[in-house]
Design a protein around this motif. Structure first.
Motif, short mmCIF file in Angstrom:
data_model
loop_
_atom_site.label_atom_id
_atom_site.label_comp_id
_atom_site.label_asym_id
_atom_site.label_seq_id
_atom_site.Cartn_x
_atom_site.Cartn_y
_atom_site.Cartn_z
N SER A 94 0.93 -1.25 0.12
CA SER A 94 0.08 0.09 -0.10
C SER A 94 0.74 1.00 0.24
O SER A 94 0.59 2.37 -0.60
CB SER A 94 -0.86 0.04 1.31
OG SER A 94 -1.87 -1.19 1.14
N ASP B 120 -5.95 -0.78 -4.98
CA ASP B 120 -5.39 -1.32 -3.87
C ASP B 120 -6.31 -2.50 -3.07
O ASP B 120 -7.25 -2.03 -2.29
CB ASP B 120 -5.03 -0.27 -3.02
CG ASP B 120 -4.08 -0.89 -1.50
OD1 ASP B 120 -3.75 -2.20 -1.44
OD2 ASP B 120 -3.63 -0.21 -0.94
N GLU B 121 -5.98 -3.64 -3.40
CA GLU B 121 -7.00 -4.89 -3.16
C GLU B 121 -8.35 -4.50 -3.38
O GLU B 121 -9.05 -4.41 -2.52
CB GLU B 121 -6.52 -4.89 -1.44
CG GLU B 121 -5.26 -5.45 -1.10
CD GLU B 121 -5.15 -5.89 0.23
OE1 GLU B 121 -6.27 -6.51 0.71
OE2 GLU B 121 -4.27 -5.49 0.87
MG LIG Z 1 -2.14 -2.49 2.09
#
Ligand SMILES: [Mg+2]
Ligand SMILES: Nc1ncnc2c1ncn2[C@@H]1O[C@H](COP(=O)(O)OP(=O)(O)OP(=O)(O)O)[C@@H](O)[C@H]1O
Lengths: 244, 405
Positions: free
Chosen positions: A46, A168-169
């Motif tokens: 991240s 991000d995910e």
């Molecule tokens: Mg992360």
């Protein structure tokens, strides 16, 4: 080359404790790539994405986005780069509550200067249609399913036609079927030429991309091209048959 | 971001928390309404006093006994006894610019008729008094110079006195007793209506000045002299003439101060305006403080709002909002909040002033410039007290804001 990263470091200091989240990252991403970043929790995925997305600044090294040296830009310049060149998709959707899907998607256009409201609305509708959400555009986030919310978020990320899409995910909060749907959407966008970077824990998700980067303790430990990425659309068809 | 979009965003956020917005606005509403109404009350008093002064008759000059202290220390009218009946006659005879002069000797007393009794003020005046004040008779006649010389026991009644003593009946020719002295009613004044702060201008009896001095008060001195001059434009010259005649009559040495005060209508008006002006300013200032308190309320709520919406701010920044966009968003919200409060406050002020006027009989005069001022001031309060919270929001770090729970 869209993203060029050299010896990038990021250190968080809290009091007298300092955490080296990134320790010398070298990476370049070209136009039209579809990249997955994998790694254990806390490996710095991240942190790297936030820097690529110009939400955060590196501690050391250089980061070039398109032709901008992002390391030396001020807050205002970073904001306008985020607005016009970057589309960010989050794990938790991050839609503005009590605000309709259409208004959420319009928002990045309003922060661009000199665009009339009618044009903003038109762009937002087109973007929502592109992610397969033609109807339901007047629903507020908590009237939408997780998959639909993530589609709205993707539509919002796309509305200003950014050079790069960062996620991000994006499937972290979705069930497996919906996750494949979202990946199918990313594959479709990538096929249309959009550069996409996805952070994920799940190898199943990473298999839909064309290049997999693995991280550990703030460094890149492997960078592999995927020879034959799976087709999310095909998987969806199979899943459908299984249900029938 | 465009202004219309900013306004729409602000309205949406204000309407989302209706109750909270209303309570926040309440401070501004009260502030604006009280500024406007306080000034309206002050202005109302001023207009009333001015009306009264101009109703006294034009071209009029008044003279009171007592020094006109230029050092601001003034003795109350009549605190020194220096004016004589003679002075009035001299003024009329010796000043070319004086058309008429009348001494006034005031006393109060119980008045009895065959059918009632009443406590009132008796004005001892000369026949020219009615001309000077521009008062008219409704019926009957005025007294004459002969009545003055003879100290005739004749009286002219004000409308209110007549009603108290005789009801609907015509009082002309009737006998009354003022402090047990018998008088004949020879005239009835036209009603001048109820005026200043409940003071009834019709509650008055006029009688020859000599009669009042000799038979009622027993005083050698008069309370006041009123004079009318030929021309408003020659007021200064007339006043000079009056001054020199009176100084001569009172035998005042060259470097000594007058033992009387002269004032014309304009000066009285100026004085009244000055006095009520100070009062208005004071009332307005006190009310202004509440507007500032209202502003602090806005600041408080905006700070809460920024904290509550930290995550939203983070999202907006992530999709490209600049610090200035966030600053404007919150600033516009606080200005809209305070301007809405201002507009409602103006409406409230208007209705309150109207209600006070029509139900309480309190004269109010809304000054248009205070409306404009209150409006601008409330907008300024919005900018001033909204700036700190808005700036705080705009300085947030996007990552920190996005992580905020
Ligand atoms: Mg992360
Ligand atoms: N704001 C911060 N302040 C201090 N330390 C931080 C901060 N953000 C991240 N870190 C630390 O940096 C390291 C990398 O964090 P990062 O969020 O990039 O990991 P990640 O790979 O995304 O993990 P996950 O898969 O759990 O999301 C971690 O050790 C984390 O504790």
């Amino acid at each position: 080359m869209i993203v060029g990263i050299k010896n990038l470091t990021k250190t968080y200091t809290m009091g007298d404790v300092s955490v080296k989240a990134l320790r010398g990252i070298n990476l370049s991403v070209d136009e039209g790539e579809f990249v997955a970043i994998m790694g254990a929790s806390g490996s710095g995925k991240s942190t790297l994405m936030n820097i690529i997305g110009c939400l955060d600044r590196p501690t050391g090294g250089t980061y070039t986005l398109l032709s901008h040296n992002a390391g030396i830009l001020n807050r205002k310049e970073l904001a306008s780069i985020r607005n016009s060149h970057i589309g960010f998709v989050f794990q938790s959707f991050n839609l503005i509550p009590r605000t309709t899907a259409l208004e959420n998607v319009e928002l990045p256009v309003h922060y661009r200067h000199g665009i009339p409201s009618v044009k903003a609305r038109k762009l937002a509708r087109e973007s929502l249609e592109r992610v397969g959400l033609g109807e339901r555009i007047h629903h507020v986030p908590n009237q939408l399913s997780g998959g639909q919310q993530q589609r709205v978020a993707i539509a919002r990320a796309l509305v200003n036609d950014p050079a790069i899409l960062l996620a991000d995910e994006p499937t972290g909060a979705l069930d497996s079927h919906t996750s494949v749907e979202v990946m199918a959407l990313f594959q479709e966008l990538n096929a249309q030429g959009k550069t996409v970077i996805v952070v994920t824990h799940e190898p199943d998700i990473a298999r839909y991309t064309k290049r997999i980067i693995r991280m550990r303790d703030g460094t890149i430990i492997s960078d592999q091209k995927v020879d034959t990425p799976r087709s999310a659309l095909k998987d969806l068809a199979v899943l459908k048959q299984e249900i029938i | 971001m465009r202004v219309t979009r900013l306004l729409a965003t602000a309205m949406k956020s204000i309407l989302r928390n209706r109750m909270r917005s209303l309570l926040t606005m309440l401070g501004i509403i009260i502030g604006v309404a009280s500024v406007i109404d306080m000034v309206a009350v002050g202005k109302g008093a001023q207009v009333q006093i001015e009306d009264q002064i101009s109703a006294m008759g034009s071209n009029m000059v008044m003279i009171w006994p007592g020094a006109a202290s230029s050092r601001g220390r003034q003795m109350g009218a009549g605190s020194r006894q220096t004016l004589k009946l003679d002075d009035a006659e001299k003024l009329q005879r010796e000043c070319p610019l004086v058309t008429a002069a009348s001494a006034i000797s005031r006393t109060s007393g119980q008045v009895i008729s065959s059918s009632g009794n009443w406590q009132t003020t008796v004005y001892g005046v000369s026949p020219s008094y009615l001309t000077i004040r521009e008062w008219e008779l409704q019926s009957g006649v005025s007294f004459t110079e002969r009545d003055i010389r003879a100290s005739a026991k004749k009286a002219i009644l004000g409308k209110a006195v007549s009603e108290e003593l005789f009801g609907d009946q015509d009082p002309i020719g009737a006998k009354i007793r003022i402090r047990n002295v018998p008088f004949t009613v020879i005239g009835l004044l036209k009603s001048k209506g109820n005026s200043s702060a409940g003071q009834n201008q019709d509650d008055i009896i006029l009688a020859p000045v000599t009669t009042v001095m000799n038979r009622l008060s027993g005083s050698r001195w008069v309370n006041q002299i009123v004079v009318s001059v030929t021309d408003m434009n020659l007021m200064d010259e007339a006043q000079n003439q009056i001054e020199s005649v009176l100084r001569q009559s009172h035998r005042i040495p060259l470097h000594e101060e007058n033992d009387f005060r002269i004032m014309n209508q304009t000066e009285m008006m100026d004085r009244a305006t000055q006095m009520t002006g100070v009062m208005t300013l004071l009332l307005g200032a006190i009310a202004g403080v509440s507007l500032v308190v209202g502003g602090i309320g806005i600041m408080n709520i905006m700070l809460v709002s920024v904290t509550e919406r930290t995550r939203e701010i983070g999202i907006r920044m992530a999709i490209g909002a600049r610090g200035s966009d966030i600053l404007m968003q919150f600033l516009v919200e606080s200005v809209v909040l305070s301007v809405m409060g201002g507009v409602i406050g103006i409406a409230v002020a208007w209705s309150l002033a109207w209600a006070a006027d029509s139900f309480l009989g309190l004269r109010t005069e809304i000054v248009p410039s205070t409306i404009a001022l209150a409006f601008i001031f409330s907008a300024a309060v919005g900018v001033f007290f909204g700036f700190y919270p808005a700036r705080k929001a705009s300085m947030l770090d996007p990552i920190d804001a996005l992580r905020y729970e």
